[in-house]
Design a protein around this motif. Structure first.
Motif, PDB file in Angstrom:
ATOM      1  N   THR A 153       0.833  -1.202   0.000  1.00  0.00           N
ATOM      2  CA  THR A 153       0.000   0.000   0.000  1.00  0.00           C
ATOM      3  C   THR A 153       0.866   1.250   0.000  1.00  0.00           C
ATOM      4  O   THR A 153       0.576   2.232  -0.697  1.00  0.00           O
ATOM      5  N   MET A 154       1.934   1.222   0.781  1.00  0.00           N
ATOM      6  CA  MET A 154       2.855   2.354   0.809  1.00  0.00           C
ATOM      7  C   MET A 154       3.483   2.557  -0.568  1.00  0.00           C
ATOM      8  O   MET A 154       3.570   3.687  -1.068  1.00  0.00           O
ATOM      9  N   MET A 155       3.899   1.465  -1.219  1.00  0.00           N
ATOM     10  CA  MET A 155       4.488   1.561  -2.551  1.00  0.00           C
ATOM     11  C   MET A 155       3.475   2.094  -3.558  1.00  0.00           C
ATOM     12  O   MET A 155       3.801   2.897  -4.436  1.00  0.00           O
ATOM     13  N   ALA A 156       2.221   1.658  -3.426  1.00  0.00           N
ATOM     14  CA  ALA A 156       1.178   2.115  -4.340  1.00  0.00           C
ATOM     15  C   ALA A 156       0.991   3.625  -4.216  1.00  0.00           C
ATOM     16  O   ALA A 156       0.827   4.330  -5.221  1.00  0.00           O
ATOM     17  N   ASN A 157       1.026   4.141  -3.004  1.00  0.00           N
ATOM     18  CA  ASN A 157       0.880   5.581  -2.814  1.00  0.00           C
ATOM     19  C   ASN A 157       2.058   6.352  -3.393  1.00  0.00           C
ATOM     20  O   ASN A 157       1.890   7.457  -3.928  1.00  0.00           O
ATOM     21  N   LEU A 158       3.239   5.788  -3.295  1.00  0.00           N
ATOM     22  CA  LEU A 158       4.406   6.423  -3.913  1.00  0.00           C
ATOM     23  C   LEU A 158       4.304   6.371  -5.432  1.00  0.00           C
ATOM     24  O   LEU A 158       4.662   7.326  -6.134  1.00  0.00           O
ATOM     25  N   LEU A 159       3.776   5.256  -5.955  1.00  0.00           N
ATOM     26  CA  LEU A 159       3.678   5.102  -7.408  1.00  0.00           C
ATOM     27  C   LEU A 159       2.612   6.009  -8.016  1.00  0.00           C
ATOM     28  O   LEU A 159       2.783   6.496  -9.133  1.00  0.00           O
ATOM     29  N   ILE A 160       1.510   6.270  -7.329  1.00  0.00           N
ATOM     30  CA  ILE A 160       0.519   7.198  -7.878  1.00  0.00           C
ATOM     31  C   ILE A 160       1.097   8.606  -7.931  1.00  0.00           C
ATOM     32  O   ILE A 160       0.827   9.375  -8.854  1.00  0.00           O
ATOM     33  N   SER A 161       1.955   8.932  -6.956  1.00  0.00           N
ATOM     34  CA  SER A 161       2.642  10.221  -7.012  1.00  0.00           C
ATOM     35  C   SER A 161       3.594  10.268  -8.205  1.00  0.00           C
ATOM     36  O   SER A 161       3.663  11.266  -8.937  1.00  0.00           O
ATOM     37  N   GLN A 162       4.321   9.165  -8.403  1.00  0.00           N
ATOM     38  CA  GLN A 162       5.217   9.081  -9.554  1.00  0.00           C
ATOM     39  C   GLN A 162       4.432   9.158 -10.851  1.00  0.00           C
ATOM     40  O   GLN A 162       4.851   9.813 -11.821  1.00  0.00           O
ATOM     41  N   LEU A 163       3.262   8.512 -10.897  1.00  0.00           N
ATOM     42  CA  LEU A 163       2.430   8.542 -12.093  1.00  0.00           C
ATOM     43  C   LEU A 163       2.019   9.973 -12.440  1.00  0.00           C
ATOM     44  O   LEU A 163       2.094  10.389 -13.605  1.00  0.00           O
ATOM     45  N   LEU A 164       1.598  10.736 -11.439  1.00  0.00           N
ATOM     46  CA  LEU A 164       1.200  12.119 -11.681  1.00  0.00           C
ATOM     47  C   LEU A 164       2.354  12.940 -12.241  1.00  0.00           C
ATOM     48  O   LEU A 164       2.182  13.747 -13.154  1.00  0.00           O
ATOM     49  N   ILE A 165       3.532  12.732 -11.709  1.00  0.00           N
ATOM     50  CA  ILE A 165       4.689  13.490 -12.190  1.00  0.00           C
ATOM     51  C   ILE A 165       5.040  13.088 -13.615  1.00  0.00           C
ATOM     52  O   ILE A 165       5.359  13.936 -14.455  1.00  0.00           O
ATOM     53  N   ARG A 166       4.959  11.792 -13.921  1.00  0.00           N
ATOM     54  CA  ARG A 166       5.252  11.342 -15.298  1.00  0.00           C
ATOM     55  C   ARG A 166       4.240  11.915 -16.284  1.00  0.00           C
ATOM     56  O   ARG A 166       4.605  12.351 -17.376  1.00  0.00           O
ATOM     57  N   VAL A 167       2.973  11.908 -15.913  1.00  0.00           N
ATOM     58  CA  VAL A 167       1.949  12.494 -16.785  1.00  0.00           C
ATOM     59  C   VAL A 167       2.207  13.985 -16.957  1.00  0.00           C
ATOM     60  O   VAL A 167       2.081  14.532 -18.055  1.00  0.00           O
ATOM     61  N   ALA A 168       2.580  14.650 -15.873  1.00  0.00           N
ATOM     62  CA  ALA A 168       2.843  16.091 -15.935  1.00  0.00           C
ATOM     63  C   ALA A 168       4.020  16.399 -16.850  1.00  0.00           C
ATOM     64  O   ALA A 168       3.975  17.355 -17.641  1.00  0.00           O
ATOM     65  N   ARG A 169       5.076  15.600 -16.768  1.00  0.00           N
ATOM     66  CA  ARG A 169       6.237  15.818 -17.654  1.00  0.00           C
ATOM     67  C   ARG A 169       5.853  15.600 -19.109  1.00  0.00           C
ATOM     68  O   ARG A 169       6.262  16.360 -19.986  1.00  0.00           O
ATOM     69  N   LEU A 170       5.069  14.562 -19.347  1.00  0.00           N
ATOM     70  CA  LEU A 170       4.632  14.276 -20.708  1.00  0.00           C
ATOM     71  C   LEU A 170       3.767  15.425 -21.233  1.00  0.00           C
ATOM     72  O   LEU A 170       3.894  15.834 -22.391  1.00  0.00           O
ATOM     73  N   ALA A 171       2.899  15.958 -20.378  1.00  0.00           N
ATOM     74  CA  ALA A 171       2.034  17.071 -20.772  1.00  0.00           C
ATOM     75  C   ALA A 171       2.860  18.324 -21.067  1.00  0.00           C
ATOM     76  O   ALA A 171       2.563  19.061 -22.014  1.00  0.00           O
ATOM     77  N   ALA A 172       3.899  18.559 -20.273  1.00  0.00           N
ATOM     78  CA  ALA A 172       4.760  19.727 -20.502  1.00  0.00           C
ATOM     79  C   ALA A 172       5.507  19.600 -21.822  1.00  0.00           C
ATOM     80  O   ALA A 172       5.625  20.570 -22.586  1.00  0.00           O
ATOM     81  N   GLU A 173       6.015  18.392 -22.095  1.00  0.00           N
ATOM     82  CA  GLU A 173       6.723  18.169 -23.358  1.00  0.00           C
ATOM     83  C   GLU A 173       5.772  18.312 -24.539  1.00  0.00           C
ATOM     84  O   GLU A 173       6.125  18.877 -25.580  1.00  0.00           O
ATOM     85  N   ASP A 174       4.542  17.806 -24.379  1.00  0.00           N
ATOM     86  CA  ASP A 174       3.557  17.903 -25.453  1.00  0.00           C
ATOM     87  C   ASP A 174       3.183  19.351 -25.718  1.00  0.00           C
ATOM     88  O   ASP A 174       3.067  19.772 -26.867  1.00  0.00           O
ATOM     89  N   ARG A 175       3.000  20.123 -24.651  1.00  0.00           N
ATOM     90  CA  ARG A 175       2.646  21.548 -24.820  1.00  0.00           C
ATOM     91  C   ARG A 175       3.781  22.298 -25.500  1.00  0.00           C
ATOM     92  O   ARG A 175       3.542  23.134 -26.365  1.00  0.00           O
ATOM     93  N   LYS A 176       5.012  21.993 -25.099  1.00  0.00           N
ATOM     94  CA  LYS A 176       6.165  22.638 -25.732  1.00  0.00           C
ATOM     95  C   LYS A 176       6.225  22.274 -27.208  1.00  0.00           C
ATOM     96  O   LYS A 176       6.469  23.118 -28.070  1.00  0.00           O
ATOM     97  N   GLY A 177       5.984  20.978 -27.513  1.00  0.00           N
ATOM     98  CA  GLY A 177       5.989  20.550 -28.906  1.00  0.00           C
ATOM     99  C   GLY A 177       4.900  21.216 -29.714  1.00  0.00           C
ATOM    100  O   GLY A 177       5.112  21.626 -30.851  1.00  0.00           O
ATOM    101  N   ASN A 178       3.718  21.365 -29.099  1.00  0.00           N
ATOM    102  CA  ASN A 178       2.628  22.046 -29.792  1.00  0.00           C
ATOM    103  C   ASN A 178       2.966  23.485 -30.090  1.00  0.00           C
ATOM    104  O   ASN A 178       2.626  24.028 -31.137  1.00  0.00           O
TER     105      ASN A 178
END
Length: 303
Positions: A153-178
């Motif tokens: 459960t502790m790992m899952a909570n850390l991974l959802i945080s990691q997931l949000l950051i990965r999505v955010a980085r992808l969104a930033a790169e996509d916006r820059k590309g656009n």
């Protein structure tokens, strides 16, 4: 439906809250058409294989393997799969009080400029193309959730945080590309306008008006993209057209200035010599052959 857990509510970052998964599932859809619905949760839908469409806010979004969409809380949407199977992985999350055990959203945003940017976007949904980073995190997250023990459960909570950051980085790169692609479109549109009107008396303000940009801004992005100003680009194009006319036609030299949009024959001669090192008459003579004109002269397209 009220968006009770909107990703863009500043409360989550200002107080001690963390993302918390409420639901997750793998599903293979075949010839399926879901009705419009909305969740109080924030939902990430990831296409593992196949194709589908998601309709959100009257927009139809075609999705294929490796695409994901993140839908904010309360956003009505529906999924459609025509014919062939589409396999998806979905997760739904909200925000819960930290209790001092896990990094808060505020702490995550403080350390991630991309996440801060994502939290400021305020868009009902975001569609992204994943190079595989998000999917690996999603799979690891689901594995931990399936196990369900305290440590997992502790790992899952850390991974959802990691997931949000990965999505955010992808969104930033996509916006820059656009943004880069949009600049390229403006520059291409300006260059196309020049090619269509080089034989007229056009000015920078005319080109800027044609692409709906301020002349100073257009000049800046054009030079950055093309390594020359619009005036230089126009001059080079006119010289190439003049060279073609001199080499391939018998248009009198005194008329060529008019053909390429210059009002002054003297200015044309001076500009031609500056670019080629030859006067128009000398250039034409150098291109003459026993057949009258050299048909092997290449027309250089500098678009």
């Amino acid at each position: 439906m009220e968006n009770l857990f909107s990703l863009f509510n500043p409360k989550w970052a200002l107080e001690e809250y963390r993302p918390q998964i409420l639901a997750y599932y793998y599903k293979q859809w075949i010839d399926f058409h879901m009705g419009f619905h909305a969740h109080q949760t924030i939902e990430i839908m990831y296409v593992i294989s196949g194709t589908c469409t998601v309709v959100a806010r009257d927009q139809t979004i075609a999705m294929r393997k490796g695409d994901l969409i993140m839908l904010d809380s309360g956003v009505e949407h529906r999924l459609s799969v025509d014919g062939n199977p589409c396999r998806m992985l979905n997760v739904e999350f909200v925000f819960a009080e930290c209790g001092g055990s896990y990094p808060s959203l505020g702490q995550l945003a403080a350390g991630s400029p991309a996440l801060r940017q994502l939290l400021d976007r305020g868009e009902p949904y975001i569609v992204l193309r994943d190079p595989s980073d998000v999917y690996h995190t999603l799979k690891n997250l689901v594995t931990e959730l399936d196990t369900g023990s305290g440590e997992h459960t502790m790992m899952a909570n850390l991974l959802i945080s990691q997931l949000l950051i990965r999505v955010a980085r992808l969104a930033a790169e996509d916006r820059k590309g656009n943004s880069v692609r949009q600049i390229d479109r403006y520059v291409r549109k300006a260059a196309d306008y020049i090619h269509q009107h080089y034989d007229a008396d056009i000015q920078t303000r005319d080109i800027a008006a044609a692409v709906n940009l301020h002349p100073v801004y257009l000049q800046r992005i054009f030079k950055a993209s093309m390594s020359m100003t619009m005036t230089e680009y126009l001059s080079e194009l006119r010289i190439e057209k003049a060279k073609m006319l001199l080499a391939r036609t018998d248009v009198p030299i005194i008329e060529i200035a008019d053909y390429i949009g210059l009002n002054s024959r003297q200015y044309f001669s001076a500009m031609f010599k500056k670019h080629t090192g030859l006067s128009p008459a000398t250039y034409r003579k150098s291109r003459e052959t026993v057949h009258g004109f050299d048909n092997q002269v290449a027309i250089v397209d500098i678009r």
